[in-house]
Structure formats: structure tokens, C-alpha cells
Write an enzyme that holds these catalytic residues in place. Structure first.
Site, PDB file in Angstrom:
ATOM      1  N   PHE A 126       0.875  -1.162   0.000  1.00  0.00           N
ATOM      2  CA  PHE A 126       0.000   0.000   0.000  1.00  0.00           C
ATOM      3  C   PHE A 126       0.914   1.214   0.000  1.00  0.00           C
ATOM      4  O   PHE A 126       1.842   1.298   0.811  1.00  0.00           O
ATOM      5  CB  PHE A 126      -0.898   0.003   1.246  1.00  0.00           C
ATOM      6  CG  PHE A 126      -1.897   1.121   1.235  1.00  0.00           C
ATOM      7  CD1 PHE A 126      -3.011   1.072   0.414  1.00  0.00           C
ATOM      8  CD2 PHE A 126      -1.721   2.242   2.032  1.00  0.00           C
ATOM      9  CE1 PHE A 126      -3.928   2.103   0.396  1.00  0.00           C
ATOM     10  CE2 PHE A 126      -2.639   3.283   2.018  1.00  0.00           C
ATOM     11  CZ  PHE A 126      -3.748   3.219   1.196  1.00  0.00           C
ATOM     12  N   ASP A 195       3.027  -4.831   8.551  1.00  0.00           N
ATOM     13  CA  ASP A 195       1.800  -4.045   8.467  1.00  0.00           C
ATOM     14  C   ASP A 195       0.633  -5.026   8.429  1.00  0.00           C
ATOM     15  O   ASP A 195       0.511  -5.839   7.504  1.00  0.00           O
ATOM     16  CB  ASP A 195       1.848  -3.192   7.190  1.00  0.00           C
ATOM     17  CG  ASP A 195       0.593  -2.343   7.007  1.00  0.00           C
ATOM     18  OD1 ASP A 195      -0.496  -2.737   7.480  1.00  0.00           O
ATOM     19  OD2 ASP A 195       0.694  -1.284   6.359  1.00  0.00           O
ATOM     20  N   TYR A 220      -9.890   0.265  11.362  1.00  0.00           N
ATOM     21  CA  TYR A 220     -11.199   0.568  10.767  1.00  0.00           C
ATOM     22  C   TYR A 220     -11.639  -0.436   9.708  1.00  0.00           C
ATOM     23  O   TYR A 220     -12.672  -0.248   9.091  1.00  0.00           O
ATOM     24  CB  TYR A 220     -11.257   1.996  10.213  1.00  0.00           C
ATOM     25  CG  TYR A 220     -10.074   2.437   9.384  1.00  0.00           C
ATOM     26  CD1 TYR A 220      -9.910   2.002   8.076  1.00  0.00           C
ATOM     27  CD2 TYR A 220      -9.137   3.313   9.911  1.00  0.00           C
ATOM     28  CE1 TYR A 220      -8.847   2.427   7.326  1.00  0.00           C
ATOM     29  CE2 TYR A 220      -8.048   3.738   9.159  1.00  0.00           C
ATOM     30  CZ  TYR A 220      -7.918   3.295   7.866  1.00  0.00           C
ATOM     31  OH  TYR A 220      -6.839   3.709   7.111  1.00  0.00           O
ATOM     32  N   LYS A 221     -10.862  -1.477   9.499  1.00  0.00           N
ATOM     33  CA  LYS A 221     -11.256  -2.500   8.536  1.00  0.00           C
ATOM     34  C   LYS A 221     -11.922  -3.648   9.304  1.00  0.00           C
ATOM     35  O   LYS A 221     -13.068  -3.513   9.735  1.00  0.00           O
ATOM     36  CB  LYS A 221     -10.033  -2.963   7.745  1.00  0.00           C
ATOM     37  CG  LYS A 221      -9.357  -1.817   6.973  1.00  0.00           C
ATOM     38  CD  LYS A 221      -8.183  -2.301   6.150  1.00  0.00           C
ATOM     39  CE  LYS A 221      -7.377  -1.159   5.568  1.00  0.00           C
ATOM     40  NZ  LYS A 221      -8.106  -0.366   4.557  1.00  0.00           N
ATOM     41  N   ARG A 369     -12.669  -5.450  -5.957  1.00  0.00           N
ATOM     42  CA  ARG A 369     -12.164  -5.965  -4.689  1.00  0.00           C
ATOM     43  C   ARG A 369     -13.349  -6.259  -3.770  1.00  0.00           C
ATOM     44  O   ARG A 369     -14.200  -5.396  -3.547  1.00  0.00           O
ATOM     45  CB  ARG A 369     -11.251  -4.904  -4.071  1.00  0.00           C
ATOM     46  CG  ARG A 369     -10.242  -5.434  -3.091  1.00  0.00           C
ATOM     47  CD  ARG A 369      -9.318  -4.318  -2.624  1.00  0.00           C
ATOM     48  NE  ARG A 369     -10.035  -3.353  -1.809  1.00  0.00           N
ATOM     49  CZ  ARG A 369      -9.490  -2.679  -0.778  1.00  0.00           C
ATOM     50  NH1 ARG A 369      -8.218  -2.861  -0.460  1.00  0.00           N
ATOM     51  NH2 ARG A 369     -10.186  -1.808  -0.087  1.00  0.00           N
TER      52      ARG A 369
END
Lengths: 395, 395
Positions: A126, A195, A220-221, A369
Site C-alpha cells: 500500500f 503491516d 477501521y477495517k 475488490r
């Protein structure tokens, strides 16, 4: 009723996590974007209202003590710890993932010592991890070496200070081999920084078991902390007294209210704290984490794999041949909790899916996705998503 | 009725900001700790409930566009701008003050150029600024030189890269001469970075007018954004295209959703952004800032000085001779919006004040600190606070 519909119902009936769905605010939409923003846990609005109206509005500054505001970063860190296989006292919550990447990479370089001058980073990461790793390299006078995860073992040497890797690739959903990669990093005498944004809450991580040195992740995922909820930093216990943060804010001081002109770091994980914690976002996260009560990450992982297996099966059945291609590996040990499908006109396809109540997201240039949050996604959702995708691609 | 009680009533009747008090949740307590945590604005709970229940709970990821989540840092920055004398497009909100100090000081050193090797910092500063400045010096290979604000002019030379100063001292409440100090910093060819935590929302700052280069501040004191609400960073317009952040997160990329492996900074103030903004805290702040609608900072400043003048007058009348001594300058041009009184046993005295409904705070070793927020503190509050202080010190 088709065979897949019947199978979906059977799988849902046998799902021991099925009741967890009631702990989230959901509607008729099939929400397969929990790997971008987790759904709202039912417990959050009431908790936040109490934090705002009573803790802030009535108690005001007394809440720093009386409502547990001051100790929130480490208390919530300890709540995340079992989800990533960490014992207590090694995680603090606060700041964004990007800020924590800077702490972790600079901290890793300093742990590795003066004679190691390279930082290795996943070139497919990312982007923010790469940008921040580059900044960390510049700030510490090291060289950044971007390589693909497969090239990591060959890239390591006695020059390697730190290696920053993603547990699950945000785009393809590929799960990297954390135990093996951590072991080769250690064999080279370097520090492994992971990560966990796309793995924590979806699959076992085993930070302590595999000897990971430092780790960061967002909340937050799959942890459902809310938009932009604070990230976290893990510093392995035996590194803590040498962890040397580039952000030595007053919250990480051994005596924060001593207001001393010289910095003396606190012991333990507290050393990862920086400034005043953002209490509203942090307490929303704390309430969100209560849904994990009594949930085993192994059960979550088993359901996640069953969901993505079933999705691939339904896609194969419903979607016209040759219109999509999975970028996510078929092998379970290489699969995160998402399926990424390459598809012509993916941007437009995703728009039409969303119009028809199936929410995933589009990633450039041509990727659909779909994220599968085992706590609230069911097998009928999965069947419907694949069916609607088939209809959209058929039309 | 005593003369001071009568005067307090008269002053309250003539106060053109008196109605603003209704826009805050307050009770019978005299709250003189708004310079630590501002009181809850009435508008906040409802707004936050909408953000949580509708924007997050129902719209979910759509809110990044539809609810203005993505643009919040610069939109709320523009809302703060007039309060600190800045034109639009120069402030972004996000991260803690400490994190913004790192961005600002490293950014300042890079703006100053390679041949300047010293960072000057206020030695009497709130400690985190000093700790972070020291880290910035270490990360950029510069030397940190802590001096008192009075010593700043003599400390400057062609070696000075950046100077980090506080507009108002957190402990004594002394207001430093921002225009004059900025001018001497510029005369030495250095970059001026100001910390506005204790001035923004209490008095005019005039960032643009005085040519300040970079500034940071928190939003939970006189701006009432809530516990740990996000801080802000000001980068003067003509520095923006050379501002080079140590935290180049994906939110500051020219094309954040391009997911490009190489970093290219966004134009303008956006360059100060880092990671995903913490929406809950940020939207609470946005609602809190609405109380400033139609309020002039000059009016706020005039009331602030009248409040602190009247407090000193009441203290002189009510408090036994020799028990307290003001650390805050009498001269208006050197006074922030707080009064710090040195007092034997200050810790215990503050505890007793709080028990009797007068809330200030204690700062080591012997300081009673009282903050006066002109939007919700009145003259009768002030009279009562001084009277209760007199009673406590008499007993």
C-alpha cells in the site's frame, strides 16, 4: 431453488458466528467492503453518546482520570493484542497507520544499529508504507530498497537494518508467509516490521509466536473501529527498553505530568505514545472491540476461507467464462479475507454492482475488490453477490 | 451586595458575548479550565450522532464522498483560518500537536536550506515541543539550542535554520510578541514556527499579517473540539510548494487514489496531510467551530482582558496578603487568556477549590492555573472564583 442457494442456506445454518451479525448495523445491502471500512457495531452510538454528553460534557477534565481517558491507548492496545497473537503490554493505540509506520521503521533502524544501512520494503505495498519508509530512510541516512515479497530473502544481507512487509496485500488479497519471512529477516540479523492492516481481525497473526519485532495496523477495517479510527503499534517486549521513537511526545515520557525539559522515555509499550489521544475515536473503537468477546480468531479464519471458497465457486458458476480472473491465490495459506477479480471495465462494473446492492470497491486499473468480514457476512450474501456480478457481466 | 458583586453583574449585562454561553453545556461549576479542555458545545452531540448512525452506519464508505469525509482536513482548516488570521488554503487539520510539531520543524529546517545547522527552541516551552524539536534536530542532523524567549534575538545567527516558539506560555500565561519575534527571526534569514495552542481562540494571532512561516496548534482548548481533538498545521502560501514533510502519507499525495509507488506531493496545504483522517473527532470539532459564527476575535480578546483584569482585582480584594503571586504579566500586551498564581500548597488548594465548584488546574511545582474562555466565562464566575479562593486560603 438452485443448488448454490440451498448450499448457502445450509452453510449459514451451520455457521457458529451467524449470531454476531446482530451486533452490527446492517441493511439489505451485501456489504463486501469491510476491508475498507468496517460496518457500525451496535454498541458504538450509545457508548459515544455517553463519552460526549457525560464524560466530556459533565465531568470534563475529570474524565482524564475518572473515565479512563488517559490510559485508553494501552488499555485498548491490550484489547487488540489477543486478536494478533500478542501478550499484554506490547501494543498502544493512537495516531494513523502512516504515523505508526514512521515510528516503527525509524525505531527498527535504530534497533538494528549503526552498521546496517539498508531498509528493505515491499515494492507492491500500500503506497503510504513505501512513502513513509522512504522518508524514514532519508531521516536516518539509510538507503531504501524496494523489492517484491518473493525477492526479500535474496535481498537481505548484513547491510539490512529493517524490512517492512505487508501481511496481506491490499490489492490482490495475497497472504504472505509471516513466520517464514520473519525467520529469514532474523537470520540476516535484521528487524522485521509487519503491516497488519489487511489481516488483523480476519486471520491469526501470531506476533509473539513468530517473534515479530514491530508491527502496525489500522482498526477501521476488520476491527470495525469507524472511519479513520486510531491505528496501533506493537513493540515486542524485549525490544521495548531500546525502542527509540522519532516521535517522543509528552505522552511517552516516564513522568508525563512532570513537565520536565528533558525527555526520558516511559518503560514498556507506552513509549509508542506521542500526543494527547483522540478520545472520541478511541472510545468508539473500544466499544467496537467488544464484539470480539468470546470469538476465536481461528473460527473467524475458518469461516473466512469458507466464504472466499464459496464465493469463487459461485463466481465460477454464475459469471460468463473469461470475464473475470482472480488475482487472489487459490491456496488457503496464501489467501487473505478478500477476493480481487481482474475485470475489463471494472470501474463501471463496480458502479453497477453497488446500484444493485452489492458493495465492494474498485482499485485501479482493473480490479474488483471484495472483502469478507466473517463477523457479519454470510453465505447467502456471498451467493447473491456472485449472482448479481454474473448478471451485470451478462448484460 | 458587595461592590465587586455589583460590578460583576454590570459587566455581565454589558457583555456582548454573554449569549454565547447558551451554546455550551455548563452547570453551576465555575469552569476555568477551558485552556486544558474546552466545554462541550451544544451542537456537538447531535452532529456526532448523525455522523455515527447515518454517515457511518447507513452510508458507510459512500460517506468519504457524500458526507464530505475526505475533504474534512482542509475544510475544517479553513474554518479555523479566520480565528488565527490566515487566509483560506493554508491550514489542514489532523494528527496531534506533537506530530504537527515534527512536520513543522523538519519542514522548516528543509525550507531554510543545507547551510543552516541550528534549531532554536523556547526552553520554557510545553515539554513536548522541546522533545519533538530535539528529535527533529537529530533526524535532520542539526543542533538544538534551547533559549528563553527573551534570549532569542541574541541567539540568532546565519547558522539558525528554524525557531520554534510558543505564542502563550502554558504555565505562566505570558503572551510573547509574535510580530517582533517573527521579524527578528526573518531578519536572521531563519524560519519562524509558532505553537498557538494557548492563543488560538482567545486572542488575535495574525499569521498572514505578520508573515509567520509555519504554525501548529491544538483544538481542544479555546476551540472546544473535545478531548484529544485533531490539531492543525499552517503552512504559509508561498512556502507550500517547497514544504517537504517528514510524514508524506498517502493523503498528501497529488493523486491519493492513484496508488502510485512513488510519492508526488499534492499542491497547497494538502501537503500537510498524512494518513486517513479520524472522522469522528474531526466532525465533532467541525460542529464545535460553529459557535464562532459572527464572533469577532477582537471582541473575544477585549473580554478576555476584562475578565483577567477583573479576576486580578477580585483576587487582590479577597485573598489574604502574600498568599498568592501572579506569574502572569500585568501588561495587557504580555498577557494570554489565563492567570497563573504561585501559591504554597497549590496542589491542595486546587483540590479544595474544585470541591467547592471552582475548576482550574494545578501545574507543578506551585502554580494555580485559571483559564478564561470568553465565550462562556462571565464576570460573576470570576468574582465567585476569586471569592472562593480567598475563603480557601483564609481557612
Amino acid at each position: 431453488m438452485s443448488d448454490l442457494t440451498r448450499r448457502a442456506r445450509e452453510l449459514d445454518s451451520a455457521d457458529e458466528l451467524a449470531d454476531k451479525r446482530k451486533e452490527f448495523v446492517l441493511d439489505e445491502v451485501v456489504y463486501l467492503d469491510g476491508n475498507s471500512l468496517g460496518a457500525l457495531p451496535v454498541a458504538v452510538p450509545g457508548r459515544l453518546e455517553d463519552v460526549v454528553r457525560r464524560q466530556w460534557g459533565e465531568l470534563r477534565i475529570r474524565s482524564w482520570d475518572e473515565s479512563g481517558w488517559w490510559t485508553a491507548p494501552e488499555r485498548i492496545g491490550d484489547r487488540i493484542a489477543p486478536l494478533v497473537g500478542a501478550g499484554p503490554g506490547q501494543i498502544v493505540v493512537g495516531d494513523s497507520t502512516s504515523v505508526n509506520v514512521l515510528k516503527a521503521v525509524v525505531g527498527a533502524v535504530r534497533l538494528a544499529g549503526e552498521d546496517r544501512d539498508e531498509i528493505v520494503v515491499d515494492a507492491t505495498t500500500f503506497p503510504t508504507d513505501g512513502y513513509i519508509a522512504e522518508s524514514a530512510a532519508r531521516l536516518t541516512g539509510r538507503t531504501l530498497r524496494p523489492v517484491t515479497p518473493a525477492e526479500v530473502p535474496a535481498a537481505l544481507s548484513d547491510r539490512t537494518a529493517a524490512v517492512l512487509l505487508n501481511h496481506v496485500d491490499y490489492r490482490t488479497g495475497r497472504l504472505h508467509d509471516l513466520p517464514a519471512l520473519t525467520a529469514v529477516v532474523h537470520a540476516a540479523g535484521a528487524i522485521a516490521v509487519w503491516d497488519l492492516c489487511h489481516s488483523a481481525g480476519a486471520l491469526p497473526v501470531g506476533l509473539d509466536e513468530h517473534g515479530v519485532d514491530l508491527a502496525v495496523g489500522c482498526t477501521y477495517k476488520y476491527l470495525n473501529g469507524g472511519p479513520g479510527s486510531p491505528a496501533y503499534l506493537y513493540v515486542r517486549r524485549d525490544h521495548q527498553d531500546r525502542f527509540d521513537s522519532p516521535l517522543p511526545g509528552w505522552n511517552s515520557h516516564a513522568e508525563p505530568f512532570g513537565m520536565r525539559p528533558s525527555y526520558e522515555p516511559a518503560p514498556g509499550a507506552l513509549r509508542g505514545r506521542v500526543g494527547t489521544p483522540d478520545i472520541l475515536s478511541m472510545f468508539a473503537l473500544e466499544a467496537a472491540l467488544e464484539v470480539w468477546e468470546g470469538v476465536s480468531v481461528d473460527t473467524v479464519r475458518a469461516k473466512s476461507l469458507a466464504l472466499t471458497d464459496f464465493f469463487l465457486e459461485c463466481v465460477a458458476a454464475y459469471v460468463p467464462d473469461g470475464t473475470v480472473e482472480s488475482l487472489t491465490p487459490l491456496a488457503h495459506e496464501q489467501r487473505g479475507s478478500q477476493i480481487a477479480l481482474r475485470c475489463d471495465g471494472a470501474d463501471d462494473v463496480m458502479r453497477r454492482l453497488i446500484e444493485r446492492g452489492v458493495v465492494g470497491d474498485f482499485r485501479r486499473p482493473d480490479v474488483l475488490r471484495f472483502g469478507f468480514t466473517p463477523l457479519y457476512v454470510g453465505f447467502e450474501d456471498v451467493e447473491r453477490a456472485a449472482r448479481v456480478l454474473g448478471e451485470v457481466l451478462d448484460s
